[in-house]
Every structure is written in C-alpha cells, then in structure tokens.
Write a protein that holds these residues in place. Structure first.
Motif, PDB file in Angstrom:
ATOM      1  N   VAL A 214     -19.166  14.325  24.121  1.00  0.00           N
ATOM      2  CA  VAL A 214     -19.458  15.643  24.673  1.00  0.00           C
ATOM      3  C   VAL A 214     -20.595  16.251  23.870  1.00  0.00           C
ATOM      4  CG1 VAL A 214     -18.578  17.972  25.079  1.00  0.00           C
ATOM      5  CG2 VAL A 214     -17.101  16.005  25.481  1.00  0.00           C
ATOM      6  N   ASN A 215     -21.646  16.642  24.539  1.00  0.00           N
ATOM      7  CA  ASN A 215     -22.778  17.283  23.875  1.00  0.00           C
ATOM      8  C   ASN A 215     -22.426  18.751  23.668  1.00  0.00           C
ATOM      9  OD1 ASN A 215     -25.267  17.953  22.848  1.00  0.00           O
ATOM     10  ND2 ASN A 215     -26.392  16.779  24.380  1.00  0.00           N
ATOM     11  N   LYS A 216     -21.658  18.991  22.623  1.00  0.00           N
ATOM     12  CA  LYS A 216     -21.039  20.292  22.401  1.00  0.00           C
ATOM     13  C   LYS A 216     -22.061  21.419  22.297  1.00  0.00           C
ATOM     14  CE  LYS A 216     -17.421  22.309  19.464  1.00  0.00           C
ATOM     15  NZ  LYS A 216     -18.028  23.119  18.408  1.00  0.00           N
ATOM     16  N   GLY A 217     -23.249  21.105  21.786  1.00  0.00           N
ATOM     17  CA  GLY A 217     -24.268  22.135  21.632  1.00  0.00           C
ATOM     18  C   GLY A 217     -24.802  22.669  22.947  1.00  0.00           C
ATOM     19  N   LEU A 218     -24.583  21.929  24.048  1.00  0.00           N
ATOM     20  CA  LEU A 218     -25.068  22.371  25.353  1.00  0.00           C
ATOM     21  C   LEU A 218     -24.010  23.086  26.177  1.00  0.00           C
ATOM     22  CD1 LEU A 218     -27.178  19.267  26.514  1.00  0.00           C
ATOM     23  CD2 LEU A 218     -27.976  21.353  25.386  1.00  0.00           C
ATOM     24  N   VAL A 219     -22.743  22.925  25.797  1.00  0.00           N
ATOM     25  CA  VAL A 219     -21.649  23.495  26.582  1.00  0.00           C
ATOM     26  C   VAL A 219     -21.589  25.006  26.375  1.00  0.00           C
ATOM     27  CG1 VAL A 219     -19.148  23.504  26.944  1.00  0.00           C
ATOM     28  CG2 VAL A 219     -20.339  21.354  26.459  1.00  0.00           C
ATOM     29  N   ARG A 220     -21.442  25.739  27.456  1.00  0.00           N
ATOM     30  CA  ARG A 220     -21.373  27.196  27.371  1.00  0.00           C
ATOM     31  C   ARG A 220     -20.079  27.633  26.697  1.00  0.00           C
ATOM     32  NH1 ARG A 220     -25.012  29.869  30.531  1.00  0.00           N
ATOM     33  NH2 ARG A 220     -23.627  31.600  31.057  1.00  0.00           N
ATOM     34  N   ARG A 221     -20.134  28.772  26.044  1.00  0.00           N
ATOM     35  CA  ARG A 221     -18.978  29.280  25.308  1.00  0.00           C
ATOM     36  C   ARG A 221     -17.862  29.699  26.261  1.00  0.00           C
ATOM     37  NH1 ARG A 221     -19.956  30.525  19.974  1.00  0.00           N
ATOM     38  NH2 ARG A 221     -22.135  30.431  19.297  1.00  0.00           N
ATOM     39  N   ILE A 222     -16.629  29.568  25.777  1.00  0.00           N
ATOM     40  CA  ILE A 222     -15.478  30.033  26.553  1.00  0.00           C
ATOM     41  C   ILE A 222     -15.395  31.551  26.408  1.00  0.00           C
ATOM     42  CG2 ILE A 222     -12.980  29.923  26.846  1.00  0.00           C
ATOM     43  CD1 ILE A 222     -13.042  27.154  25.599  1.00  0.00           C
ATOM     44  N   PRO A 223     -15.447  32.296  27.505  1.00  0.00           N
ATOM     45  CA  PRO A 223     -15.380  33.756  27.402  1.00  0.00           C
ATOM     46  C   PRO A 223     -13.983  34.228  27.013  1.00  0.00           C
ATOM     47  CG  PRO A 223     -15.374  33.084  29.698  1.00  0.00           C
ATOM     48  CD  PRO A 223     -15.603  31.839  28.896  1.00  0.00           C
ATOM     49  N   ASP A 224     -13.922  35.380  26.401  1.00  0.00           N
ATOM     50  CA  ASP A 224     -12.645  35.998  26.059  1.00  0.00           C
ATOM     51  C   ASP A 224     -11.960  36.426  27.356  1.00  0.00           C
ATOM     52  OD1 ASP A 224     -10.587  37.785  25.402  1.00  0.00           O
ATOM     53  OD2 ASP A 224     -11.605  38.440  23.578  1.00  0.00           O
ATOM     54  N   PRO A 225     -10.776  35.874  27.662  1.00  0.00           N
ATOM     55  CA  PRO A 225     -10.136  36.191  28.946  1.00  0.00           C
ATOM     56  C   PRO A 225      -9.726  37.650  29.086  1.00  0.00           C
ATOM     57  CG  PRO A 225      -8.650  34.952  27.532  1.00  0.00           C
ATOM     58  CD  PRO A 225      -9.985  34.942  26.858  1.00  0.00           C
ATOM     59  N   VAL A 226      -9.588  38.357  27.952  1.00  0.00           N
ATOM     60  CA  VAL A 226      -9.215  39.773  28.002  1.00  0.00           C
ATOM     61  C   VAL A 226     -10.455  40.642  28.160  1.00  0.00           C
ATOM     62  CG1 VAL A 226      -8.122  41.675  26.762  1.00  0.00           C
ATOM     63  CG2 VAL A 226      -7.150  39.363  26.623  1.00  0.00           C
ATOM     64  N   ALA A 227     -11.443  40.411  27.304  1.00  0.00           N
ATOM     65  CA  ALA A 227     -12.667  41.217  27.364  1.00  0.00           C
ATOM     66  C   ALA A 227     -13.540  40.842  28.555  1.00  0.00           C
ATOM     67  CB  ALA A 227     -13.456  41.056  26.064  1.00  0.00           C
ATOM     68  N   SER A 228     -13.491  39.564  28.952  1.00  0.00           N
ATOM     69  CA  SER A 228     -14.348  39.088  30.046  1.00  0.00           C
ATOM     70  C   SER A 228     -13.527  38.252  31.021  1.00  0.00           C
ATOM     71  CB  SER A 228     -15.510  38.261  29.483  1.00  0.00           C
ATOM     72  OG  SER A 228     -16.266  38.994  28.553  1.00  0.00           O
ATOM     73  N   PRO A 229     -12.679  38.887  31.820  1.00  0.00           N
ATOM     74  CA  PRO A 229     -11.860  38.131  32.775  1.00  0.00           C
ATOM     75  C   PRO A 229     -12.710  37.559  33.900  1.00  0.00           C
ATOM     76  CG  PRO A 229     -11.620  40.483  33.163  1.00  0.00           C
ATOM     77  CD  PRO A 229     -12.443  40.339  31.913  1.00  0.00           C
ATOM     78  N   LEU A 230     -12.143  36.594  34.598  1.00  0.00           N
ATOM     79  CA  LEU A 230     -12.836  35.977  35.724  1.00  0.00           C
ATOM     80  C   LEU A 230     -13.199  37.021  36.774  1.00  0.00           C
ATOM     81  CD1 LEU A 230     -13.656  33.270  37.197  1.00  0.00           C
ATOM     82  CD2 LEU A 230     -11.432  33.434  38.343  1.00  0.00           C
ATOM     83  N   ARG A 231     -14.445  36.972  37.221  1.00  0.00           N
ATOM     84  CA  ARG A 231     -14.902  37.795  38.339  1.00  0.00           C
ATOM     85  C   ARG A 231     -15.450  36.860  39.407  1.00  0.00           C
ATOM     86  NH1 ARG A 231     -19.205  41.938  36.417  1.00  0.00           N
ATOM     87  NH2 ARG A 231     -18.697  42.977  38.383  1.00  0.00           N
ATOM     88  N   VAL A 232     -15.085  37.112  40.639  1.00  0.00           N
ATOM     89  CA  VAL A 232     -15.498  36.242  41.732  1.00  0.00           C
ATOM     90  C   VAL A 232     -16.429  37.010  42.661  1.00  0.00           C
ATOM     91  CG1 VAL A 232     -14.723  34.814  43.657  1.00  0.00           C
ATOM     92  CG2 VAL A 232     -13.338  34.959  41.580  1.00  0.00           C
TER      93      VAL A 232
END
Length: 476
Positions: A214-232
């Motif tokens: 896994v090219n970890k340096g290219l993978v986007r960060r996991i957002p904080d589910p509380v501060a940044s919940p999923l928006r559709v």
C-alpha cells in the motif's frame, strides 16, 4: 436507455459459509451488484447479457472467500441490473444513496460494475461521498465469472480483500488486474486486454503480488467521523458537453453550441426559469432524486436531491445550451491560432456564464495554458485548465459543481482547479521534480523496505492465490 425511475435494490444477504469456518477477520463488506460483464452469461447467439441471480450463485462458490483472513461478505443487487453503457447520473445518485443507507452496517463496499463507464461512476461517487471514511471499491471483469480463464474471480476476491483490509483506504477506488487505483484518476485504457484500466498521472494506491503493498503516502486521510461525518451530494447537471478538436475539420456545430450557450442567460431561450449565477435554468429540467426509487437514507446528510437534465428533443428549436463545456485540445492545451472567431465565441460563452474547461488529448501529462501562445489565448478568454485530471473526471466534476446550489460560474472555475477528492495534483506537487525532471508524484515506487510510505503484508499462504498471501506486518 435504462429507466432509472424503476431501479430498486434488494436487501443484503449474507454469503453462505461453511459451518466449521474459523474467521480471524470479522470486518463486514457489502457487495453492491449493479451489473456488467462480470455477472453476464452468453445467449444462444453468443452475445453477453446480464443475468439477475448469476453473481449471487457464483459468490457462494468462490472458495477463497472462506479463508479466515477474508471479511464476511453480503450481497445486494440492483433490479434490473444495468449494462454500464446505459448508466446515467440518476444511477450514480442511486448508488451513492445505497452506500449511505448501509454505511453504518459495513466496514467497506465493493461495487461490481461494467467496465465501459466504470471510470465515470468512480469519479461521480468520489464527489458524491464527502468525508468518506470507508473503502468503496469498484471492480468488474473483461470476461464473465463463468469463463474458463475469467479475470473476474481474482478481481472480485481481491476487491473484497482490500475493502475489508485492516489498513483502511478511505477512498472510492477501482481494482483491476492486481492494482488498486484512485477511482477519479482512472481511465479504461484497453478494451481487449485483462489489464484494462490504468491511472496515467497517479501511481496505484496499492498493488497485489506475493505481498500486498500500500502506497500509504498517497492514501487520503481518514476523516474524523464526529467532526466530519459522511455527507452525500446527489445533484449532477447533465448540461455538460465534451468536445474533441480535430485539426482543420469543420467546427460549425461547436460554434453553434457556443452561440446557443452564450445566450443561455436569455429567458426567451429557456422560458421562465431561475438564475444560478449568470445562467438561467428551467425548473422543468430538474428531476428530484426521490423519484429515482432512492433507498431510504442511512448515515450522514444528503445535500441536494436532484439531477438536472436537458428538455426532450421534441419541439427544441435549437441546440440545448450547455452550462459547461470540456474541450479536449492538443498537447498542453493548444488549438489553432488561425481561428480568431472560435476564440471570440468561447469568450462570449464564458462572459455569459458558461464554464469552459480545457483538457488534453494526451493520456499522460497535464494542461498548462501558459506553455504556448495558443493556450495563453484560451487562458485570457477565461478557460479553466484541468491540470492533470482525466477528461472523464473533468466532465463529471464539472457536472457535480454545476449541480451545487449557490455556486457562481466564477466559484465553479475556482473549484475546478482545486483538489476536492484527490482528482487533481496541486501545482506545487506538479512542479516538484527529481533531477531527471520526473514529477515527484510519478516517481517509481521504492522497494518496501526502503520507504516509510509503504505498508506490506508478507507471507505465503499456500491455500490462497499469490496475490492474496497473508502474513505479518513487516513495514508501516
């Protein structure tokens, strides 16, 4: 064309597992079967067609899914299944809301999809799913699962493995032929090869071989589910046209399109409508997504529930005006310097509120409108550079931005050049080069032991295909 208004999705069903299976991976993955070659069977004439229960029956027969390191798999299917050539923005909306509905119940998602338009759907889902914290992996096949040497078996098993991987890759991806690509960086490169997809301007996020890298340096960060919940976001504007220039050929139709689009702010052209920025749109052109058979909303907020569409062909006196135009030019963003009338028409359309985006006919590289005088003319006219975005993604991104309420044409131009979901490299990244002049983000991967940006699983699980070998973490 597939009527998205009749689209429904079945309830998820857990795959059948042996009673004596001992699992070490308790993560849950939902397969959303939308159709495509992977689940097709040949007809009496030999042509392939979608079969409603074929994929479900095959999944129960894939022994590699019984391995203790594989996640638990459930399956739901669209009804009817869709040939990807018939996919529309209404379907993108439905797929996004299906993921939203089941978002809290699963750790990852696999979307089986036809290959012809997979890159468009991947791009659309990447924009529709903001603050995504779980993997969404699109995959498919060039040969059906029932074929003797199908690529579908390995693609599907690997996509499931990565969707349930302990190192979470919180992105919309495409997995094909051992490589996991960022979905909005992908294109279908070959219609007659098992290695059908590539990411010409961005390295794979992960690759499967004897080990998993896994090219970890290219993978986007996991957002904080509380501060940044999923928006559709479920609003796409269909009034986008993609045009490819051919040297010396007649461009009368393009000129007519520019002329019609430059008059789009005139109420006489579209009838009574409402203004978005300086462009008038007709309320009759908007279809509420709740009429598309949308599943009940699950986790996260839903922003906008509409997909704008052009009016019916009947009674249309002239070309329906485009709110966005993507022009595939030559090289770094060049066109004929002899056509001053064309530049004038582009300028007039932009001044009236049309957003014009410049991409390249080259598969690799990027658009830089300041490289040559002809590109500079387009830049001065107000055209937007797509940078190193693919044309597929540029068109979908423009459709997405045009569908968002409250954005002016200037706002959209700014957002087109901004990195929203990893679809475009920043100018800084594109300017960083090694001594040979290769952009840093395209450098070949170093061996896993030599870079901290890779995460490797090593091992030799004899009962798994080499690309699914499981072992211990040797690098993080």
């Amino acid at each position: 064309m597939q009527d998205a208004n009749q689209l429904t999705v079945s309830e998820p069903v857990l795959r059948k597992y042996p009673a004596d299976r001992v699992a070490t991976n308790n993560r849950r993955v939902l397969i959303i079967n939308t159709g495509g070659t992977i689940g097709m069977e040949p007809s009496e004439t030999g042509s392939l067609g979608v079969k409603s229960n074929f994929l479900a029956s095959m999944i129960n027969r894939l022994d590699e899914l019984n391995h203790p390191n594989m996640p638990l798999v459930s399956l739901c299917s669209m009804d009817p299944l869709i040939d990807s050539a018939s996919i529309s923005p209404d379907d993108w909306i439905y797929f996004a809301r299906t993921i939203q509905k089941y978002y809290d119940g699963y750790d990852g998602f696999v979307v089986t999809h036809g290959t012809d338009t997979m890159s468009y759907t991947a791009a659309a889902l990447s924009f529709a799913l903001e603050n995504l914290a779980k993997p969404v992996v699109l995959t498919g096949a060039q040969l059906p699962l029932g074929h003797p040497y199908t690529d579908g078996r390995q693609n599907l098993a690997s996509a499931i493995f990565l969707a349930g991987y302990e190192l979470v890759i919180p992105e919309v991806c495409i997995f094909f032929n051992r490589h996991l690509h960022r979905g909005n960086r992908c294109i279908k490169e070959n219609s007659w090869s098992l290695d059908a997809f590539g990411s010409p301007n961005f390295s794979p996020l992960a690759s499967l071989g004897i080990s998993v890298t896994v090219n970890k340096g290219l993978v986007r960060r996991i957002p904080d589910p509380v501060a940044s919940p999923l928006r559709v976001f479920t609003r796409f504007d269909r009034s986008v046209v993609v045009i490819r220039l051919v040297p010396g050929f007649s461009d009368d139709l393009l000129m007519l399109l520019l002329e019609s689009s430059s008059q789009a702010s005139s109420p006489e052209l579209l009838g009574a409508g409402k203004t978005r920025g300086s462009v008038v749109t007709n309320d009759a052109d908007v279809t509420d997504a709740t009429d598309v058979g949308s599943p009940d909303a699950g986790s996260g907020a839903t922003e906008g529930l509409a997909c704008s569409a052009p009016p019916p062909l009947e009674g249309r006196a002239r070309l329906h005006p485009a709110r966005g135009i993507v022009i595939q030019t030559y090289g770094t963003g060049n066109m004929s310097s002899r056509r001053t009338d064309f530049i004038h028409a582009v300028t007039k359309a932009i001044d009236s509120g049309v957003v014009v985006v410049i991409t390249s006919q080259c598969v690799r590289g990027e658009v830089r409108l300041d490289s040559y005088d002809t590109g500079e003319q387009l830049k001065k006219a107000g055209c937007v550079s797509a940078g190193d975005m693919t044309t597929d993604t540029a068109a979908v991104k423009l459709s997405y931005l045009l569908g968002q309420a409250g954005l002016t044409p200037n706002d959209i131009r700014t957002q087109m050049e901004a990195d929203l979901r990893g679809e475009i490299s920043s100018r800084l990244d594109r300017n960083i080069s090694d001594p040979r002049g290769t952009p840093a983000y395209l450098k070949p991967h170093l061996p896993a032991a030599a870079t901290a940006s890779s995460f490797v699983l090593r091992g030799a699980g004899a009962d798994l295909p080499p690309s699914l070998s499981i072992g211990h973490h040797s690098q993080f």
